[in-house]
Design a protein around this motif. Structure first.
Motif, PDB file in Angstrom:
ATOM      1  N   ALA A 119       0.689  -1.318  -0.178  1.00  0.00           N
ATOM      2  CA  ALA A 119       0.503   0.466   0.050  1.00  0.00           C
ATOM      3  C   ALA A 119       0.829   1.435  -0.147  1.00  0.00           C
ATOM      4  CB  ALA A 119      -1.204  -0.019   1.380  1.00  0.00           C
ATOM      5  N   ARG A 120       1.812   1.505   0.955  1.00  0.00           N
ATOM      6  CA  ARG A 120       3.247   2.514   1.040  1.00  0.00           C
ATOM      7  C   ARG A 120       3.233   2.405  -0.605  1.00  0.00           C
ATOM      8  NH1 ARG A 120       5.179   5.539   4.762  1.00  0.00           N
ATOM      9  NH2 ARG A 120       2.592   5.070   5.520  1.00  0.00           N
ATOM     10  N   ARG A 121       4.076   1.564  -1.343  1.00  0.00           N
ATOM     11  CA  ARG A 121       4.838   1.427  -2.872  1.00  0.00           C
ATOM     12  C   ARG A 121       3.420   1.869  -3.131  1.00  0.00           C
ATOM     13  NH1 ARG A 121       9.085  -0.456  -4.345  1.00  0.00           N
ATOM     14  NH2 ARG A 121       8.136  -1.414  -6.396  1.00  0.00           N
ATOM     15  N   ASP A 122       2.446   1.719  -3.542  1.00  0.00           N
ATOM     16  CA  ASP A 122       1.579   1.841  -4.356  1.00  0.00           C
ATOM     17  C   ASP A 122       1.025   3.125  -4.136  1.00  0.00           C
ATOM     18  OD1 ASP A 122       0.407   0.127  -5.756  1.00  0.00           O
ATOM     19  OD2 ASP A 122      -1.004  -0.837  -4.276  1.00  0.00           O
ATOM     20  N   GLU A 123       0.775   3.668  -2.823  1.00  0.00           N
ATOM     21  CA  GLU A 123       0.950   5.403  -2.660  1.00  0.00           C
ATOM     22  C   GLU A 123       2.552   6.247  -3.624  1.00  0.00           C
ATOM     23  OE1 GLU A 123       0.392   8.069   1.496  1.00  0.00           O
ATOM     24  OE2 GLU A 123       0.957   6.302   1.918  1.00  0.00           O
ATOM     25  N   ILE A 124       3.360   6.137  -2.926  1.00  0.00           N
ATOM     26  CA  ILE A 124       4.626   6.976  -3.544  1.00  0.00           C
ATOM     27  C   ILE A 124       4.009   6.515  -5.286  1.00  0.00           C
ATOM     28  CG2 ILE A 124       7.046   6.237  -4.262  1.00  0.00           C
ATOM     29  CD1 ILE A 124       7.382   4.782  -0.822  1.00  0.00           C
ATOM     30  N   THR A 125       4.410   5.343  -5.633  1.00  0.00           N
ATOM     31  CA  THR A 125       3.861   5.071  -7.188  1.00  0.00           C
ATOM     32  C   THR A 125       2.820   6.133  -7.473  1.00  0.00           C
ATOM     33  OG1 THR A 125       4.420   2.962  -7.041  1.00  0.00           O
ATOM     34  CG2 THR A 125       3.614   3.788  -9.045  1.00  0.00           C
ATOM     35  N   ILE A 154       3.445   9.579 -10.498  1.00  0.00           N
ATOM     36  CA  ILE A 154       2.541   9.360 -11.599  1.00  0.00           C
ATOM     37  C   ILE A 154       2.722  11.049 -11.389  1.00  0.00           C
ATOM     38  CG2 ILE A 154       0.862   8.850 -12.709  1.00  0.00           C
ATOM     39  CD1 ILE A 154       0.886   6.652 -11.783  1.00  0.00           C
ATOM     40  N   ARG A 155       1.527  11.656 -10.652  1.00  0.00           N
ATOM     41  CA  ARG A 155       1.152  13.060 -10.530  1.00  0.00           C
ATOM     42  C   ARG A 155       2.177  13.745 -10.652  1.00  0.00           C
ATOM     43  NH1 ARG A 155      -1.870  10.475  -6.379  1.00  0.00           N
ATOM     44  NH2 ARG A 155      -0.036  12.366  -4.472  1.00  0.00           N
ATOM     45  N   THR A 156       3.052  13.453 -10.187  1.00  0.00           N
ATOM     46  CA  THR A 156       4.684  14.370 -10.903  1.00  0.00           C
ATOM     47  C   THR A 156       5.498  14.574 -11.502  1.00  0.00           C
ATOM     48  OG1 THR A 156       5.357  14.251  -7.541  1.00  0.00           O
ATOM     49  CG2 THR A 156       7.317  15.160  -9.998  1.00  0.00           C
ATOM     50  N   PHE A 157       5.527  13.355 -12.510  1.00  0.00           N
ATOM     51  CA  PHE A 157       5.681  12.722 -13.819  1.00  0.00           C
ATOM     52  C   PHE A 157       5.279  14.030 -14.434  1.00  0.00           C
ATOM     53  CE2 PHE A 157       8.706   8.651 -12.253  1.00  0.00           C
ATOM     54  CZ  PHE A 157       9.638   9.616 -11.833  1.00  0.00           C
ATOM     55  N   ALA A 158       3.506  13.036 -14.479  1.00  0.00           N
ATOM     56  CA  ALA A 158       2.558  13.937 -15.242  1.00  0.00           C
ATOM     57  C   ALA A 158       2.448  15.569 -15.675  1.00  0.00           C
ATOM     58  CB  ALA A 158       1.244  13.580 -14.427  1.00  0.00           C
ATOM     59  N   ASN A 159       3.099  15.720 -14.434  1.00  0.00           N
ATOM     60  CA  ASN A 159       3.374  17.614 -14.369  1.00  0.00           C
ATOM     61  C   ASN A 159       4.266  18.230 -14.682  1.00  0.00           C
ATOM     62  OD1 ASN A 159       0.806  18.243 -13.476  1.00  0.00           O
ATOM     63  ND2 ASN A 159       1.526  17.792 -11.309  1.00  0.00           N
ATOM     64  N   MET A 178      13.456  14.772  -6.868  1.00  0.00           N
ATOM     65  CA  MET A 178      13.184  13.379  -5.753  1.00  0.00           C
ATOM     66  C   MET A 178      12.909  14.102  -4.695  1.00  0.00           C
ATOM     67  SD  MET A 178      13.635   9.725  -5.877  1.00  0.00           S
ATOM     68  CE  MET A 178      12.927   9.167  -4.328  1.00  0.00           C
ATOM     69  N   ALA A 179      12.762  15.313  -4.723  1.00  0.00           N
ATOM     70  CA  ALA A 179      13.373  16.299  -3.689  1.00  0.00           C
ATOM     71  C   ALA A 179      11.085  16.047  -4.049  1.00  0.00           C
ATOM     72  CB  ALA A 179      12.832  17.035  -3.869  1.00  0.00           C
ATOM     73  N   ASP A 180      10.261  16.403  -5.695  1.00  0.00           N
ATOM     74  CA  ASP A 180       8.850  17.133  -6.287  1.00  0.00           C
ATOM     75  C   ASP A 180       8.709  15.425  -5.574  1.00  0.00           C
ATOM     76  OD1 ASP A 180       9.859  19.239  -6.942  1.00  0.00           O
ATOM     77  OD2 ASP A 180      10.770  18.104  -8.907  1.00  0.00           O
ATOM     78  N   ILE A 181       8.863  14.032  -5.772  1.00  0.00           N
ATOM     79  CA  ILE A 181       7.992  12.990  -5.617  1.00  0.00           C
ATOM     80  C   ILE A 181       8.135  13.242  -3.929  1.00  0.00           C
ATOM     81  CG2 ILE A 181       8.193  10.665  -5.717  1.00  0.00           C
ATOM     82  CD1 ILE A 181       9.362  10.735  -7.990  1.00  0.00           C
ATOM     83  N   ILE A 182       8.892  13.273  -3.004  1.00  0.00           N
ATOM     84  CA  ILE A 182       8.510  13.309  -1.899  1.00  0.00           C
ATOM     85  C   ILE A 182       7.400  14.546  -1.706  1.00  0.00           C
ATOM     86  CG2 ILE A 182       9.961  14.285   0.229  1.00  0.00           C
ATOM     87  CD1 ILE A 182      12.222  12.884  -0.689  1.00  0.00           C
ATOM     88  N   SER A 186       4.459  13.262  -2.407  1.00  0.00           N
ATOM     89  CA  SER A 186       3.477  12.533  -1.503  1.00  0.00           C
ATOM     90  C   SER A 186       3.763  12.803   0.177  1.00  0.00           C
ATOM     91  CB  SER A 186       4.714  11.546  -1.371  1.00  0.00           C
ATOM     92  OG  SER A 186       5.826  11.722  -0.703  1.00  0.00           O
ATOM     93  N   GLY A 187       3.830  13.353   0.506  1.00  0.00           N
ATOM     94  CA  GLY A 187       3.621  13.429   1.854  1.00  0.00           C
ATOM     95  C   GLY A 187       4.632  12.912   2.497  1.00  0.00           C
ATOM     96  N   LEU A 188       5.257  12.538   2.320  1.00  0.00           N
ATOM     97  CA  LEU A 188       6.513  11.297   3.525  1.00  0.00           C
ATOM     98  C   LEU A 188       7.423  11.964   3.768  1.00  0.00           C
ATOM     99  CD1 LEU A 188       4.582   7.889   1.507  1.00  0.00           C
ATOM    100  CD2 LEU A 188       4.216   8.508   3.253  1.00  0.00           C
ATOM    101  N   SER A 189       8.408  11.851   4.669  1.00  0.00           N
ATOM    102  CA  SER A 189       9.496  11.696   4.487  1.00  0.00           C
ATOM    103  C   SER A 189      10.544  10.939   4.306  1.00  0.00           C
ATOM    104  CB  SER A 189      10.509  11.132   6.150  1.00  0.00           C
ATOM    105  OG  SER A 189      10.041   9.692   5.620  1.00  0.00           O
ATOM    106  N   ALA A 190      11.855  11.703   3.569  1.00  0.00           N
ATOM    107  CA  ALA A 190      12.879  11.080   2.156  1.00  0.00           C
ATOM    108  C   ALA A 190      12.828   9.794   3.114  1.00  0.00           C
ATOM    109  CB  ALA A 190      14.043  11.650   2.324  1.00  0.00           C
TER     110      ALA A 190
END
Length: 197
Positions: free
Chosen positions: A11-17, A21-26, A34-38, A41-45
């Motif tokens: 579930a956590r991997r799916d959340e990160i993915t 997806i949203r980051t790459f789409a934008n 990686m900072a953008d993806i982090i 996601s709202g998660l820690s590095a």
């Protein structure tokens, strides 16, 4: 410390993915960090790096998700019912590409990345091999059930139809991603008119 279950990790991997997806789409594959993806996601590095070694590994997971999810959906499309026609198969497959979280522009990025990166290209070949197999199974079954072809003739007919079916899907993705006036309904109506139904 409580034990982390496989379901929780997935579930956590799916959340990160999904965040990737949203980051790459934008921002695109190249423009996203990686900072953008982090941040998305709202998660820690640490939480991100506990599941993925870096951006490349996330990109591969995203590519598998955005293309593989449609193949999985297509596999389940006609379970327990008569074989759908080629036009029904594509009419089911293509609209889902526009409704997915990762829409056609991200699919184009996956293909573009495959031109410059061997790992992505191999992944694309794998996923499209799966798609061709699913298409061929449906096409062969329809040809036997509705056209009265024997197994050998149906298999050969399905193999001749495969490049056209793949090309129609790619055309739908490219046109819907690039042309502002693209009419998906008209495209699907033409597909239903000209493909065997």
């Amino acid at each position: 410390m409580p034990k982390v279950t496989a379901e929780y990790r997935e579930a956590r991997r799916d959340e990160i993915t999904a965040a990737a997806i949203r980051t790459f789409a934008n921002k695109g594959f190249a423009g996203a960090s990686m900072a953008d993806i982090i941040a998305e996601s709202g998660l820690s590095a640490g939480a991100i790096y506990g599941h993925f070694a870096g951006k490349h590994e996330i990109m591969m997971a995203v590519a598998r998700e955005v293309i593989g999810s449609r193949v999985d959906d297509l596999r389940e499309f006609a379970e327990g019912r008569p074989a759908p026609s080629p036009s029904e198969v594509l009419s089911h497959m293509l609209p889902g590409l526009s409704n997915d979280l990762a829409q056609p522009p991200l699919l184009l990025q996956v293909w573009g990345q495959a031109m410059v990166e061997e790992g992505m290209r191999r992944l694309l070949w794998e996923v499209f091999a799966d798609l061709r197999h699913v298409y061929a199974s449906y096409f062969e079954a329809w040809a036997r059930e509705h056209e009265g072809m024997d197994e050998t003739t149906a298999r050969a007919w399905a193999q001749r139809l495969l490049p056209l079916a793949i090309g129609l899907g790619q055309g739908f993705i490219v046109q819907s991603a690039v042309f502002e006036d693209f009419d998906a309904e008209a495209y699907l109506a033409s597909l239903r008119e000209f493909l065997p139904h």
